[in-house]
Design an enzyme around this catalytic site. Sequence first.
Site, PDB file in Angstrom:
ATOM      1  N   CYS A   1       0.812  -1.227   0.000  1.00  0.00           N
ATOM      2  CA  CYS A   1       0.000   0.000   0.000  1.00  0.00           C
ATOM      3  C   CYS A   1       0.838   1.267   0.000  1.00  0.00           C
ATOM      4  CB  CYS A   1      -0.968   0.017   1.183  1.00  0.00           C
ATOM      5  SG  CYS A   1      -0.160   0.228   2.797  1.00  0.00           S
TER       6      CYS A   1
ATOM      7  N   ASP B   1      12.982 -15.713  39.577  1.00  0.00           N
ATOM      8  CA  ASP B   1      13.079 -16.476  38.327  1.00  0.00           C
ATOM      9  C   ASP B   1      14.168 -15.856  37.455  1.00  0.00           C
ATOM     10  OD1 ASP B   1      12.769 -17.930  36.058  1.00  0.00           O
ATOM     11  OD2 ASP B   1      10.764 -17.192  35.569  1.00  0.00           O
TER      12      ASP B   1
END
Length: 402
Positions: A175, A309
């Site tokens: 486009c 973690d």
Amino acid sequence: MFLTIFGSDSSGYDIISYILIAPILGIYFLISFPIGLYCRTLMKTKGYDGSTGFFLGFLFSIIGMLICALKPFNKAETHYQPPYEPYGLPYQPPYQNQPYQPYGQPYQPPYDQQYQPPYDQSYQPPILNEQNAVRCPHCLELTPNSSQYCIKCGTEYKYNFHTYAHLGDFYCPECGYKRVTPDVAVTAIKSLTAKGTSVSLRYKDNKGSEVEKDVRIGLPALYNVYNALAAISAFKTAGFNIKYILRSLTKVNSSFGRMETFNYKNTDIQMILVKNPAGCNQALSYLASLSQDYVAVFCLNDKTADGHDISWIWDADYEKVCHDENCKKIYVTGTRGEDMQLRLKYADVPEDKIILKPDDNSLIDAFTETGLPVFVLPNYTSMLSLRHVLGELSGKSEFWKG
């Protein structure tokens, strides 16, 4: 009165009311008894029978109190009328499991309506694969990388040049949608060292003419070039003369733990805080872009401030540094130093090149013996402890003392 207070409404009473009837009636009799005695005395002073006066006074007081107690309240008194429910509608509390109905109309939430995307509805997104999506390291599911696709038609972007992630001079081959020409831009990076960065800067002056000049930024790394561009753009948009901020950029200093520099035993030490894969990758890219030999230090803790973690280290691209010929030695430390050592081993680093140190003092003694510039990449709490020791050894004050 007491019966009405404890009753469920004007048409009947709940079980609490029945339990309380006996003592309440007893209270009524106790109140009526002195009224009867008063009427008896009053009747005797008038020459009438005293017992008749006592009976009539006692009886009428009982009847009066019962009428007051049993009189039903009207509807307006039995229903709470909150200020936000006008027009006399009854209150609909949420605990009656009734949907909220403002002014008697059923509530229509916006999510009941079909979503109408801004782009062409006939667009069908591409089938996800390893080329156009990112695989989650935990659930192993493919997630679309939407930044790769045109926001107008969904076609994959092409690039005239690419910096990192989805940034660069993109355009849509379908486009024609493309990157807007920026008002302030770096057209070339002249030099990028641990001491700072020199770039060619293009911008429009107050008269609208394009100007290109060499600018020095007092901080290293590509992402600090982006930070400098953001600062220049904001300064220019605010209406200030751009020459003042260009002058200031040469004097800008690193902040606490972020590109902060130390010098100890004639060794230049630079500390770069990393806390997640994205930031870590940028720091690793910076090290890999250096044209000098250096020592890399990776510090990893898993305390509460860091996050327990530490699996994110497997998403960071340590291979950039591990395969860099300029990286002559690697040290690891911290409460999860062994995990970092394992991560680097999987990056194909020879084991004799990865040196684990148990504490900050032995680490500093080891890397200062190399005589090479040292780049330390710690996470948060490991940075605090190492910075404290380095500050004392190098004579640098704590960060809150300036």
